[in-house]
Design an enzyme around this catalytic site. Structure first.
Site, short mmCIF file in Angstrom:
data_model
loop_
_atom_site.label_atom_id
_atom_site.label_comp_id
_atom_site.label_asym_id
_atom_site.label_seq_id
_atom_site.Cartn_x
_atom_site.Cartn_y
_atom_site.Cartn_z
N CYS A 291 18.43 1.25 70.48
CA CYS A 291 18.19 2.31 71.46
C CYS A 291 16.88 2.15 72.22
O CYS A 291 16.84 2.20 73.46
CB CYS A 291 18.26 3.67 70.80
SG CYS A 291 16.95 4.01 69.60
N HIS B 120 15.77 8.28 67.93
CA HIS B 120 16.77 7.81 68.89
C HIS B 120 16.37 8.22 70.30
O HIS B 120 15.70 9.25 70.50
CB HIS B 120 18.15 8.38 68.57
CG HIS B 120 19.25 7.79 69.41
ND1 HIS B 120 19.65 6.49 69.31
CD2 HIS B 120 20.00 8.34 70.41
CE1 HIS B 120 20.62 6.24 70.19
NE2 HIS B 120 20.83 7.36 70.87
N HIS C 64 22.95 5.01 76.57
CA HIS C 64 22.18 4.68 75.36
C HIS C 64 22.93 3.65 74.52
O HIS C 64 24.13 3.41 74.71
CB HIS C 64 21.87 5.93 74.54
CG HIS C 64 23.05 6.57 73.88
ND1 HIS C 64 22.96 7.28 72.70
CD2 HIS C 64 24.37 6.63 74.24
CE1 HIS C 64 24.16 7.75 72.36
NE2 HIS C 64 25.01 7.37 73.27
#
Length: 383
Positions: free
Chosen positions: A295, A343, A355
């Site tokens: 990520c 994240h 993402h």
């Protein structure tokens, strides 16, 4: 990694991210989802599919959190290794100079031995063939003594500096070893969590896997509805702002702000274009492209394409910009998730983001509410 995180009271979020009304809505969505999902355990005592899904998600999230720790340790290890190499090179050069200084001292000692090892005295004067010979010997010994003293001082200075550099290199090596241990621990944690998730999924029957897919679909549909609500709110706010602007005379500060917004929009467009071009590439923990990403690797690469340098980890990226409310989020902003900020996604507008989701998944567009509203930590404008 705690030093990289913003200290926040438990259960709170950045202003503008959560409100009591939104929290109530989130709880309602969860309740409805639970009712439709039939979360009760099966008669044979096996965990329900909802429990399995939660367990798998938790394992993936723990793996992602460990991945960010791995990324931080890896980056730190690289930096420290360069420092160690530089220090060791410096020590080698200083040691070489120290050896040459030692050789020079040895040559002075040999010269003293050959010339009598002491300054000329009365006996030397009496033994000299002439006053001129005595004067020459005196001058020679004076120069020799002065040069020898300088050499001794230089040697002592170089010896002290070399010892300090050796100590600094030893300490740096010790720190490097500790960081390498952190790197190894994080790597082991990631691998263990992923192995546990794979093992759990491997035990499911075809029917159970289908049920799991149905639960995931329900979550995505709920997330899409939330994204649509946010899109409407943002569109209404933008329309109101545009009306206010058109009904009033723009001031010089307003013109400056407009130019700044335009500059950010240009950079954000480049970052989003890059991220969109990566859609379909696999999530691989620790990866920064070009074939795969995790990520933070994706968000870093996307903004690099726009000419903006971001730190490697989510823990640092969350501090690399200006925090804004979710209602004021603009395309290009970074949306961070979970209390440990493990994240990140790139906001593209209308409640959606691009993402790298988790192990086993691919870079994709998805609602920022993919895991529910409660996991949204903050929104940061990086440039």
């Amino acid at each position: 990694m705690a030093s990289h995180r913003k200290s926040r009271p438990s259960g709170t979020r950045v202003a503008g991210i959560r409100t009591p009304a939104l929290a109530t809505a989130a709880l309602t969505s969860v309740a409805l989802l639970s009712q439709t999902a039939n979360a009760a355990p099966s008669a044979d005592g096996k965990p329900s599919m909802e429990e399995v899904e939660k367990k798998v998600d938790d394992l993936y999230r723990q793996a992602e959190s460990a991945t960010e720790k791995y990324n931080a340790a890896k980056e730190k290890t690289g930096t420290q290794r360069k420092q160690v190499d530089t220090l060791l090179d410096d020590v080698a050069r200083r040691t070489d100079r120290l050896n040459k200084a030692r050789e020079e001292l040895g040559s002075f000692a040999a010269a003293q031995y050959r010339t009598g090892a002491s300054a000329p005295d009365t006996a030397t004067f009496l033994l000299a063939d002439s006053p001129q010979d005595y004067f020459d010997q005196t001058q020679l010994m004076s120069r020799l003594t002065s040069r020898q003293k300088d050499a001794v001082d230089d040697y002592a200075t170089q010896q002290s500096a070399t010892m300090k550099k050796r100590q600094e290199a030893a300490k740096s090596l010790e720190t490097l070893t500790e960081t390498q241990d952190d790197l190894k621990t994080a790597k082991t944690t990631v691998q263990t969590k992923l192995a546990s998730a794979r093992e759990l999924l491997s035990k499911l029957t075809t029917q159970e896997k289908a049920r799991l897919a149905q639960i995931e679909k329900q979550k995505q549909e709920a997330a899409a509805r939330k994204a649509a609500e946010l899109a409407k709110q943002q569109a209404a706010a933008a329309a109101a702002a545009e009306q206010d602007t058109s009904s009033s005379t723009s001031s010089s500060s307003g013109s400056s702000s407009s130019a700044s917004d335009s500059s950010y929009a240009t950079k954000a467009a480049k970052a989003i274009a890059f991220a969109r071009a990566q859609i379909g590439k696999p999530y691989v923990w620790g990866a920064t492209g070009p074939g795969s990403y995790d990520c933070s690797g994706l968000s870093q690469a996307a903004w690099k394409a726009a000419g903006v340098s971001l730190p490697r980890t989510t823990y640092d990226q969350v501090n690399a910009g200006t925090t804004v409310s979710l209602a004021d989020a603009q395309p290009g902003d970074l949306v961070f998730f979970y209390d440990d900020v493990s994240h990140v996604g790139i906001y593209i507008g209308n409640g959606m983001m691009i993402h790298a989701p988790k192990p086993g998944a691919y870079v994709r567009e998805e609602s920022i509410y993919y895991g529910g509203e409660s996991i949204i930590h903050s929104v940061v404008r990086p440039a």
